[in-house]
Write an enzyme that holds these catalytic residues in place. Structure first.
Site, PDB file in Angstrom:
ATOM      1  N   HIS A 798       0.866  -1.188   0.000  1.00  0.00           N
ATOM      2  CA  HIS A 798       0.000   0.000   0.000  1.00  0.00           C
ATOM      3  C   HIS A 798       0.898   1.231   0.000  1.00  0.00           C
ATOM      4  O   HIS A 798       1.619   1.478   0.975  1.00  0.00           O
ATOM      5  CB  HIS A 798      -0.919   0.006   1.220  1.00  0.00           C
ATOM      6  CG  HIS A 798      -1.912  -1.103   1.219  1.00  0.00           C
ATOM      7  ND1 HIS A 798      -2.313  -1.759   2.367  1.00  0.00           N
ATOM      8  CD2 HIS A 798      -2.592  -1.696   0.202  1.00  0.00           C
ATOM      9  CE1 HIS A 798      -3.192  -2.678   2.065  1.00  0.00           C
ATOM     10  NE2 HIS A 798      -3.376  -2.669   0.749  1.00  0.00           N
ATOM     11  N   HIS A 895       3.326  -3.484   7.057  1.00  0.00           N
ATOM     12  CA  HIS A 895       2.239  -2.549   6.748  1.00  0.00           C
ATOM     13  C   HIS A 895       2.218  -1.401   7.749  1.00  0.00           C
ATOM     14  O   HIS A 895       2.928  -1.422   8.752  1.00  0.00           O
ATOM     15  CB  HIS A 895       0.880  -3.267   6.802  1.00  0.00           C
ATOM     16  CG  HIS A 895       0.553  -4.067   5.589  1.00  0.00           C
ATOM     17  ND1 HIS A 895      -0.338  -3.656   4.626  1.00  0.00           N
ATOM     18  CD2 HIS A 895       1.022  -5.273   5.166  1.00  0.00           C
ATOM     19  CE1 HIS A 895      -0.418  -4.570   3.678  1.00  0.00           C
ATOM     20  NE2 HIS A 895       0.400  -5.562   3.979  1.00  0.00           N
ATOM     21  N   GLU A 980       1.944  -4.671  11.498  1.00  0.00           N
ATOM     22  CA  GLU A 980       1.339  -3.346  11.387  1.00  0.00           C
ATOM     23  C   GLU A 980       2.061  -2.365  12.296  1.00  0.00           C
ATOM     24  O   GLU A 980       2.269  -2.636  13.482  1.00  0.00           O
ATOM     25  CB  GLU A 980      -0.140  -3.407  11.785  1.00  0.00           C
ATOM     26  CG  GLU A 980      -0.991  -4.361  10.955  1.00  0.00           C
ATOM     27  CD  GLU A 980      -1.486  -3.733   9.667  1.00  0.00           C
ATOM     28  OE1 GLU A 980      -1.124  -2.562   9.414  1.00  0.00           O
ATOM     29  OE2 GLU A 980      -2.218  -4.396   8.927  1.00  0.00           O
TER      30      GLU A 980
END
Length: 1119
Positions: A798, A895, A980
């Site tokens: 992303h 991420h 994360e």
């Protein structure tokens, strides 16, 4: 006659004898039934009936709501309604009995969702209206009737029936102008009127009769005359009416056209800061937010400015280019799907099908395609020793010839880069002048062109194929673009570096410039952002989370409402990606200058709203009309020491860490030239809330969110950069890999950079192999090399998650270091690292997708080889490793997380998924290796940024196509993770209350490597005391325990992010409190009668005071 005590004793004795097994509460419930039966039988006996009512009231008041619900289930509501009809239909009703019945009907009916229909069937609707008409002059009786009407009107059909029998008109005319008498009855009148507005037809009727303007006049009068704040409840009730009215479009339009927003805005300005008036202000602000007209974004189209022709889909692109509607419809569908996934109950999203959880799907491609990936395992190749020999001689092995573009950077003679060695820094020139006087921040505003790459080299992505057809090799193209001599830009860059010096580990401006010249973007960027070119070092000071100013969102919303009411706003466009004339505007002293046409940049449009306030609009992901969150832009021409407000008005997420102490980051060129090249957290008065802007096309019901923050700049002629988070560009990655390659000791560290595949726009997607060189060339050592387990790490799928790249930077630098733990890891594992899975998205400043408009982390099940090449080939490479018996021991995808603090892991577990979902599937016989928790447990002990209790091992349906789940399910990798990292900061451990910096992100990348030691065979030997000392861990960190937080989101924000038609000041139990207050005073009926006899005339005068508008002719005879 039966007294109350005798009645209670009789019922209790009866129940004890007949039903001794009942509990006390069950006996009380049964008592309710017996009493209601007795009430129906003895309706003619006034004293007995009154005693029964008193007992019933006592039983219902002393128990819980369960008593009321049980009574309702046994027909209690019907019994009370029958008693009401019998007693209320008499020629001269006995109000000593009727009042308690009315209160009981209201109390029980308030808990009965079918009370409206039951009242209609019992004939109580017209009766209660007649009772109200006949008791207009009696405040207490009127209040009781109004409470019952309020309860009946919870049914829309009943509300319509009451209104059709002039109920709306009767009650409206009971609302007087300002008075200090009978406030409770007036409040009941307004609340009953509001209850009737639950029907859209009733709202239309109220609008047509002019009642909206009348209520506005009443609100204005009551607000202006209530100087002692004794009528707060009246004002709040009127606001509740407005909240009901604006639920319908016709009501909202009428409210706005009659000056409702202007009135509420002015009344909020005169409110004091006491708590009671604060509720009025909050309710008024919510109402105004709802009523502000939905305003389309001031854009030509919702579609991204960047449009890239997709292979095999030219017909689709033509549609997008010629008609925005199709793209926006698709975008609306994606947004709808996303919102549905977010609104799903978490347990409902868990996969409970045991077959889907346990069965391994077949390969998504023929097996004969897998050998092509053998080139990505150079440590297993037959010529590995030859490659080592070439590396030790400083020559590139032939296996990496596919990456010719790295040669230019590798062969550069850079005098300033030496690991651990400072480059020349001159604080004074030869004539004694300050170095800073030679270069000023304003020299690096984008339009000066100092940091422009050459026109020949700064290419557009769509020209890639033309270059390939020219027949020139990459080296020939590089030589051609270099020309025969140094350009003006190159001379200026050399002077800049020589004067100001550079001392940033693993960063060199010339290397970055060389890498950037080969980066291909959709618009063809030719400008380098100064922070990316010059580099950055972490702030030496910890930056705490920003405190939230009390009611700051309310203040900002009121400022936005002021825009709607006034015409003195500037509303001048000062930057627009679609207007070349605004790319490099001339200097104007009264406005800021913006720029974002550089790698990772994202700002589509800037509008000057007021002298020091700007609305900013972000560019959607390329070929798309949504996914706006990431921003990165340049700003200059500021006035120092003046607060500037920035509003990013097209954010999409429903909440943000900006509401919980997070700040954007700022880079000052002037500070960098002064020796402080740092991204710093900045901004005050930060909040994030839903606004009134909607897409240019598409659903008008969908509105965006505003991120607003205020910045005060330090320098007059500075050039600053603002970003959502610490930027990390694709060019920075390429430069970093080349510098790492040159820094490692080739005799100890095997470091090989290769290309896994080209992207859609022709940029290369690098894959790096890192392991230890065998100590010798003997077969035993080479055999051990071939048996080393693989660790596969990926990142930046992303593009807006730049924090993931900083974590990966920490991982890469640690694995290439001389640290003994790094050496132990290299000797134990082979690391396969793909540090950027979505280069095109990163380059073009996108947030979620790549050029194919797809979220690449939802394409792993069956990736398209043409549209999603990086995912397709990464999965193919994993398939290949599995086919040769070298499936990864660990797979981890880095991420960033926008809604949580700390760093944590998501993994996969069948048992935990079934247990969490409450599945009835028998899983006692399931055997599952608990080793999937090993890394998380190790990180919880050694990484202060890590939160073990925020980790999650559930397999969700909505994430079935993510890397984590596909690698776990299809390749059988037990330790398949998503790691994360927060954008904000920490709420635990030694970092508690601090915002995250690049230092902590890089540290987390290093700590993840440390945790891998827990997987080695001889853990104690490797993870012993000597290595613990090298980890530099104090006792506090070793004893670190994460906090207990399993929620995905923060607690509710202190201010309402959303707006709705529900009045925030009106609590759900207000009606019940009013009923209980009336029932508590029922024993004082006698004294109340005597007191009210002297008030009849005054109350009648209060209710019949003339107000605007005049009641309709239908109601002229109500009194």
């Amino acid at each position: 006659m039966i007294t109350v005590c005798l009645l209670r004793r009789h019922l209790t004795a009866y129940l004890t004898c007949q039903q001794p097994y009942l509990t006390v509460d069950m006996r009380a419930k049964a008592s309710d039934i017996k009493i209601t039966q007795y009430l129906n039988k003895n309706a003619g006996d006034a004293e007995s009936t009154l005693n029964v009512l008193n007992v019933l009231e006592e039983l219902l008041s002393s128990g819980t709501d369960r008593r009321i619900h049980y009574m309702i289930s046994q027909g209690g509501s019907e019994s009370l309604l029958n008693a009401l009809v019998k007693n209320g239909s008499r020629f001269i009703p006995n109000y000593t009995i009727l009042l308690p019945i009315l209160y009981l009907v209201a109390k029980v009916g308030h808990k009965d969702c079918g009370i409206g229909k039951k009242a209609e069937e019992a004939g109580a609707i017209l009766l209660i209206l007649n009772l109200l008409k006949n008791n207009i002059q009696h405040a207490r009786r009127a209040e009781a009737c109004l409470l019952v009407i309020q309860v009946f009107a919870t049914s829309v059909s009943t509300a319509k029936l009451i209104a059709s029998n002039q109920g709306l008109d009767i009650i409206y005319n009971l609302i007087p102008n300002y008075t200090t008498k009978n406030l409770q009855t007036i409040k009941a009148s307004i609340n009953a009127f509001a209850a009737l507005l639950s029907s859209v037809d009733n709202i239309s009727s109220a609008v047509s009769k002019g009642y909206v303007s009348g209520l506005l006049l009443l609100y204005e009068e009551w607000h202006s005359k209530d100087t002692k704040h004794s009528a707060i409840d009246i004002l709040q009730a009127l606001l509740n009416c407005f909240h009901k009215i604006v639920r319908s479009a016709v009501g909202r339009d009428t409210f706005v056209s009659q000056g409702g927003i202007r009135l509420l805005y002015h009344t909020t300005q005169t409110c004091s800061l006491n708590i009671c008036q604060g509720l009025l202000v909050e309710s008024s602000v919510q109402l105004m937010r709802w009523c502000l007209p939905k305003t389309p974004l001031p854009l030509r189209s919702d579609q991204s400015v960047y449009c890239f022709p997709l292979p095999r889909r030219h017909h689709l692109l033509d549609v997008v280019a010629s008609d925005d509607t199709s793209g926006e419809i698709a975008g609306d569908k994606m947004e709808k799907d996303y919102q549905e996934a977010q609104s799903k109950d978490y347990d409902d999203d868990l996969e409970t099908d045991l077959k889907k959880l346990c069965l391994r799907p077949p390969l998504d491609r023929p097996k004969d395609l897998l050998p092509q990936y053998s080139r990505l395992c150079p440590e297993l190749s037959h010529d590995f020793l030859e490659q080592l020999e070439l590396s030790s001689q400083g020559r590139s092995p032939s296996s990496s010839s596919s990456d010719d573009e790295t040669e230019k950077c590798n062969n550069l003679s850079l005098h300033s880069f030496r690991r651990g060695e400072k480059s020349a820094v001159f604080s004074k020139t030869e004539n004694g002048t300050s170095a800073a006087s030679l270069f000023k921040a304003k020299d690096f505003y984008s339009h000066t062109g100092i940091l422009n790459s050459s026109a020949e080299v700064g290419t557009k992505a769509r020209e890639t194929r033309k270059e390939a057809k020219s027949g020139l090799t990459n080296d020939q193209q590089n030589n051609k673009s270099e020309g025969n001599g140094k350009s003006y830009n190159s001379t200026m860059i050399d002077s800049l570096i020589d004067i100001h010096g550079v001392d940033i580990p693993y960063h060199e401006p010339r290397t970055y410039h060389a890498a950037a010249t080969k980066t291909k973007s959709v618009p063809g960027f030719t400008t380098l952002a100064f922070p990316d070119f010059w580099g950055q070092v972490p702030s030496p000071e910890n930056e705490p989370m920003a405190p939230r100013k009390l009611n700051i969102q309310r203040q900002k919303v009121l400022e936005d409402i002021q825009r709607f009411l006034k015409t003195d706003t500037i509303n001048k466009v000062v930057f627009d990606l679609e207007d070349d004339s605004l790319q490099f505007p001339p200097d104007k002293p009264d406005s800021l200058r913006f720029f974002s046409s550089f790698e990772c940049g994202n700002l589509r449009k800037a509008i000057q709203v007021r002298r020091y306030e700007y609305d900013l609009i972000l560019n959607a992901d390329a070929n798309c009309s949504q996914h706006t969150q990431w921003f990165y832009f340049e700003v200059s021409n500021m006035v120092p020491d003046v607060p500037y407000r920035f509003n990013i008005i097209n954010c999409e997420k429903s909440n943000s860490q900006f509401n919980y102490g997070m700040q954007p980051v700022l880079y000052s060129v002037q500070d960098a030239l002064n020796g402080k090249p740092q991204w710093l957290r900045t901004g005050t008065e930060i909040c994030y809330f839903r606004n009134y802007f909607c897409p240019v096309r598409g659903s008008q019901k969908t509105t965006f969110y505003t991120l607003t923050f205020t910045i005060t700049f330090k320098y007059k002629e500075d050039v600053c950069y603002l970003a959502y988070h610490y930027p990390y560009t694709y060019s920075a990655l390429r430069a970093h890999l080349n510098l790492l390659h040159r820094s490692v000791a080739s005799s100890k560290v095997f470091f090989r950079q290769q290309i896994i595949c080209p992207t859609l726009s022709g940029n290369s997607c690098p894959v790096v192999t890192i392991t230890a060189c065998p100590p010798s060339k003997c077969d035993k050592d080479l055999h051990q090399l071939g048996k080393r387990p693989c660790i596969v790490l990926t990142s930046r799928v992303h593009p807006g998650e730049s924090n993931a790249s900083w974590v990966m930077k920490g991982t890469l630098e640690f694995l290439c270091s001389n640290d003994p733990i790094a050496q132990a890891l290299r000797e134990t594992f082979v690391f396969k690292i793909i540090p950027m899975l979505n280069p095109d998205g990163v380059i073009n400043g996108m947030n979620r997708c790549d050029l194919s408009r797809e979220d690449l982390n939802r394409q792993w099940c069956k990736p398209d080889p043409i549209l999603c090449p990086t995912i397709y080939h990464t999965k193919g490479f994993l398939y290949y490793l599995n086919s040769i018996g070298r499936a990864p021991l660990v797979f981890c995808d880095y991420h960033g997380h926008s809604r949580k603090k700390n760093v944590f892991l998501y993994g996969c577990s069948v048992k935990e998924t079934l247990w969490q979902s409450g599945s009835t599937v028998e899983n006692a016989g399931l055997k599952e290796d608990p080793g999937y928790r090993t890394i998380a447990k190790a990180l919880d002990r050694i990484a202060p940024a890590f939160s073990f209790n925020s980790c999650n091992y559930m397999v969700e349906k909505s994430r079935s196509a993510t890397a984590r789940i596909v690698v776990w399910k299809e390749l059988g990798v037990l330790r398949s993770y998503t790691m994360e990292s927060t954008y904000n900061g920490f709420d635990q451990g030694i970092y508690k209350g601090l915002q995250i910096n690049t230092r902590e992100l890089e540290e987390m990348g290093m700590k993840f490597c440390h945790s891998l030691l827990s997987l080695t065979i001889d853990t104690k030997a490797l993870y012993g005391k000597s290595l613990i000392n090298h980890m530099n861990l104090g006792q506090n960190i070793l004893d670190h325990k994460s906090h207990n937080s399993f929620e995905d989101d923060e607690p509710p924000c202190v201010e309402e992010i959303e707006y709705s038609t529900e009045s925030p000041g009106l609590k759900g139990d207000d009606l019940e409190l009013d009923i209980n207050r009336c029932m508590a005073n029922i024993d004082a009926e006698g004294s109340t009668k005597r007191q009210m006899s002297g008030e009849i005339g005054g109350y009648y005068q209060t209710f019949t005071t003339v107000k605007s508008p005049t009641p309709s002719p239908d109601n002229a005879g109500v009194h």
